[in-house]
Design an enzyme around this catalytic site. Structure first.
Site, PDB file in Angstrom:
ATOM      1  N   ARG A  45     -61.462  80.449 -45.752  1.00 13.97           N
ATOM      2  CA  ARG A  45     -60.202  81.114 -46.090  1.00 13.97           C
ATOM      3  C   ARG A  45     -59.236  80.049 -46.593  1.00 13.97           C
ATOM      4  NH1 ARG A  45     -61.905  83.202 -41.088  1.00 13.97           N
ATOM      5  NH2 ARG A  45     -62.181  85.475 -41.094  1.00 13.97           N
ATOM      6  N   LYS A  70     -59.404  82.141 -38.349  1.00 12.94           N
ATOM      7  CA  LYS A  70     -58.743  83.404 -38.015  1.00 12.94           C
ATOM      8  C   LYS A  70     -59.127  83.818 -36.598  1.00 12.94           C
ATOM      9  CE  LYS A  70     -57.915  87.944 -40.006  1.00 12.94           C
ATOM     10  NZ  LYS A  70     -58.279  88.853 -41.102  1.00 12.94           N
ATOM     11  N   HIS A 138     -59.240  84.143 -52.125  1.00 10.90           N
ATOM     12  CA  HIS A 138     -60.060  85.086 -51.353  1.00 10.90           C
ATOM     13  C   HIS A 138     -61.214  85.639 -52.187  1.00 10.90           C
ATOM     14  CE1 HIS A 138     -60.086  86.528 -47.267  1.00 10.90           C
ATOM     15  NE2 HIS A 138     -60.536  87.696 -47.705  1.00 10.90           N
ATOM     16  N   ARG A 141     -64.145  83.610 -51.450  1.00 10.91           N
ATOM     17  CA  ARG A 141     -64.765  83.976 -50.170  1.00 10.91           C
ATOM     18  C   ARG A 141     -65.708  85.166 -50.375  1.00 10.91           C
ATOM     19  NH1 ARG A 141     -64.268  83.372 -44.611  1.00 10.91           N
ATOM     20  NH2 ARG A 141     -64.097  85.273 -43.388  1.00 10.91           N
ATOM     21  N   HIS A 164     -66.801  86.443 -38.926  1.00  8.07           N
ATOM     22  CA  HIS A 164     -66.402  87.812 -38.574  1.00  8.07           C
ATOM     23  C   HIS A 164     -66.884  88.161 -37.175  1.00  8.07           C
ATOM     24  CE1 HIS A 164     -66.302  89.189 -43.085  1.00  8.07           C
ATOM     25  NE2 HIS A 164     -65.196  88.556 -42.730  1.00  8.07           N
ATOM     26  N   TYR A 173     -70.142  93.697 -48.123  1.00  7.17           N
ATOM     27  CA  TYR A 173     -70.941  92.942 -49.082  1.00  7.17           C
ATOM     28  C   TYR A 173     -72.289  93.591 -49.379  1.00  7.17           C
ATOM     29  CZ  TYR A 173     -67.211  89.803 -48.170  1.00  7.17           C
ATOM     30  OH  TYR A 173     -65.951  89.282 -48.040  1.00  7.17           O
TER      31      TYR A 173
END
Length: 190
Positions: A45, A70, A138, A141, A164, A173
Site C-alpha cells: 500500500r 493496515k 493502489h 496493488r 488481508h 481478483y
C-alpha cells in the site's frame, strides 16, 4: 450487499511502458522508478511504501518485512532478484547523494515523502506512458494481486501477500481471472 467494482489493472505491456519513462541518470526519477517497480512486485500500500525502512529489508535474501501495515499487522514478503538489484543500486545512490537515512524512499533532503506527491507522480508518468486508465498507487496493488493470482492460481497466497484478514476481500481478483478465462474459452479452438 453491493457488488464491488472490479479494479483497473495494468497489462504487462502497460507496466513495461510505464517503467521505461524514467531517466535514471537523475536521483528522483531513479527513486520513482524503484517505487513503482516495488509497488508492482510486492503489492505494498502507499502508506506501507512511504514507511518502509531499510532495516526491514534484507538485501541478501530479498526478504521484506511490512511493519504495522493496515490494521497494525506485520507481514513478510520477498522481492525477486531484479527488484533486489534495483534496491541495492538505489541504496548506494541514496547514501551517496542524500546520506544514510532510515526510510527507503525520501525527498532529496532525506525527509518523508508526501502521499499526494506520489499519487501525482504516478498519474503524470502514466499519462506520459500513454496509459489512458486512471492509474494510482493502489492500481499497482491490484495489478500485483491479479498477476500473482494468474501466476500461481492460489487465492490464499494472494491473501497472505496482500495482508488481508478476510478472504472475501481478496476474492475480487478472481473476477478478473474469470473474465480472462471466459475470453480464453470463447476463442478456444476457433
Amino acid at each position: 450487499m453491493a457488488k464491488r467494482k472490479i479494479p483497473d489493472i495494468l497489462t504487462l505491456e502497460e507496466q513495461n511502458r510505464l517503467l521505461s519513462q524514467f531517466n535514471c541518470r537523475y536521483l528522483c526519477p531513479q527513486r520513482n522508478k524503484m517505487m513503482i517497480r516495488l509497488f508492482l512486485d510486492s503489492g505494498l500500500r502507499l502508506s506501507e511504501m512511504l514507511n518502509l525502512k531499510w532495516k526491514n529489508i534484507n538485501l541478501l535474501t530479498g526478504n521484506l518485512k511490512v511493519v504495522e501495515g493496515k490494521g497494525n499487522k506485520d507481514r513478510i514478503l520477498w522481492v525477486n532478484d531484479h527488484a533486489l538489484d534495483m534496491l541495492k543500486n538505489w541504496r548506494e545512490r541514496q547514501v551517496e547523494e542524500i546520506g544514510r537515512v532510515e526510510l527507503v524512499f525520501t525527498t532529496r533532503k532525506g525527509t518523508q515523502l508526501n502521499p499526494r506527491d506520489i499519487r501525482q507522480m504516478v498519474s503524470t508518468y502514466s499519462k506520459k506512458a500513454g496509459i489512458e486508465k486512471k492509474v494510482s498507487p493502489h492500481s499497482f496493488r491490484h495489478t500485483f494481486a491479479s498477476d500473482l493470482l494468474r501466476a500461481n492460481n492460489n487465492i490464499r497466497k494472494v491473501q497472505k501477500a496482500l495482508g488481508h484478514t478476510d478472504l472475501s476481500t481478496t476474492m475480487i481478483y478472481t473476477h478478473i481471472v474469470d473474465e480472462e478465462l471466459e475470453n480464453d474459452l470463447k476463442s478456444f479452438r476457433e
